[in-house]
Design a protein around this motif. Sequence first.
Motif, PDB file in Angstrom:
ATOM      1  N   UNK A   1     -11.872   8.176  -2.951  1.00 23.06           N
ATOM      2  CA  UNK A   1     -10.813   7.159  -2.739  1.00 23.06           C
ATOM      3  C   UNK A   1      -9.828   8.319  -2.312  1.00 23.06           C
ATOM      4  N   UNK A   2      -9.277   9.227  -2.386  1.00 23.34           N
ATOM      5  CA  UNK A   2      -8.089   9.794  -2.246  1.00 23.34           C
ATOM      6  C   UNK A   2      -7.044   9.193  -3.040  1.00 23.34           C
ATOM      7  N   UNK A   3      -6.211   8.540  -2.089  1.00 19.88           N
ATOM      8  CA  UNK A   3      -4.529   8.164  -2.801  1.00 19.88           C
ATOM      9  C   UNK A   3      -5.259   6.931  -2.588  1.00 19.88           C
ATOM     10  N   UNK A   4      -6.221   6.026  -2.899  1.00 20.79           N
ATOM     11  CA  UNK A   4      -5.770   4.352  -2.120  1.00 20.79           C
ATOM     12  C   UNK A   4      -5.650   4.123  -4.061  1.00 20.79           C
ATOM     13  N   UNK A   5      -6.435   4.649  -5.023  1.00 24.76           N
ATOM     14  CA  UNK A   5      -6.178   3.970  -6.740  1.00 24.76           C
ATOM     15  C   UNK A   5      -4.539   4.401  -6.503  1.00 24.76           C
ATOM     16  N   UNK A   6      -3.997   5.272  -6.172  1.00 27.12           N
ATOM     17  CA  UNK A   6      -2.113   4.975  -6.754  1.00 27.12           C
ATOM     18  C   UNK A   6      -1.570   4.418  -6.154  1.00 27.12           C
ATOM     19  N   UNK A   7      -2.323   3.728  -4.042  1.00 26.28           N
ATOM     20  CA  UNK A   7      -1.692   3.108  -3.177  1.00 26.28           C
ATOM     21  C   UNK A   7      -1.634   1.382  -3.746  1.00 26.28           C
ATOM     22  N   UNK A   8      -2.545   1.968  -4.441  1.00 22.35           N
ATOM     23  CA  UNK A   8      -2.663   0.396  -4.803  1.00 22.35           C
ATOM     24  C   UNK A   8      -1.474   0.002  -6.056  1.00 22.35           C
ATOM     25  N   UNK A   9      -1.181   0.645  -7.079  1.00 19.11           N
ATOM     26  CA  UNK A   9      -0.251  -0.010  -7.946  1.00 19.11           C
ATOM     27  C   UNK A   9       1.189   0.942  -7.413  1.00 19.11           C
ATOM     28  N   UNK A  10       0.877   1.242  -6.376  1.00 23.41           N
ATOM     29  CA  UNK A  10       2.357   0.858  -5.378  1.00 23.41           C
ATOM     30  C   UNK A  10       2.699   0.176  -4.803  1.00 23.41           C
ATOM     31  N   UNK A  11       1.485  -0.519  -4.087  1.00 25.71           N
ATOM     32  CA  UNK A  11       1.728  -1.347  -3.329  1.00 25.71           C
ATOM     33  C   UNK A  11       1.431  -2.832  -4.560  1.00 25.71           C
TER      34      UNK A  11
END
Length: 195
Positions: free
Chosen positions: A14-24
């Motif tokens: 899922x690419x950047x999705x995990x990091x993007x979730x923590x950013x959100x």
Amino acid sequence: MEATTLSYDNLHNHGELFANMFRARHRTFIQNAKWDLPEANGMEFDQYDTPASRWVCVHKDGEVMAGVRLTPTTHRCGIYTYMIRDAQRGLLETIPRDLLNFEAPVDPNIWESSRVFVANEVPAAERLRVQMQLIHEMVVSARNLGATTLLGIIPENSPRLARRVGLDCIPSGPVMDTGGSRSVCVTISMATKLH
């Protein structure tokens, strides 16, 4: 818009999705709600973000619109178990010990739902649809994990929304102030059918 349940086993898909979730989460809880939480590199996380947890994300074009973390109540990492139980045990100074009307369970069929959010950037006209997608994916994921019940802390008025979509969501503790908002512990049965 799509919904994805992330685990340490499938992050690579899922690419950047995990990091993007923590950013959100950082934008939602630290920047907007002004909660004092651990952070690094513009991401919010805590001791409950372990390989035992799962993260449900509603997203579009890589942008996370909403999310929730699911953690088994049987998990233990050092002195920590899961947020509600640890608060009841007096390990979390920002959450009252009397948040639940019964002893926090340790049961393979009960999972905790925490860090629920809908990003502030989601337009008002889309918020209900995003919430519905998040609730649906959360229930599907929890059932797939073997959960018959979820235990969580949600905004005081959310049980009414949950019941509107068919969730059996029962307040299970007193209304409390959590970082400037009124919240309540709830139990959610996974046996009900969503509308």
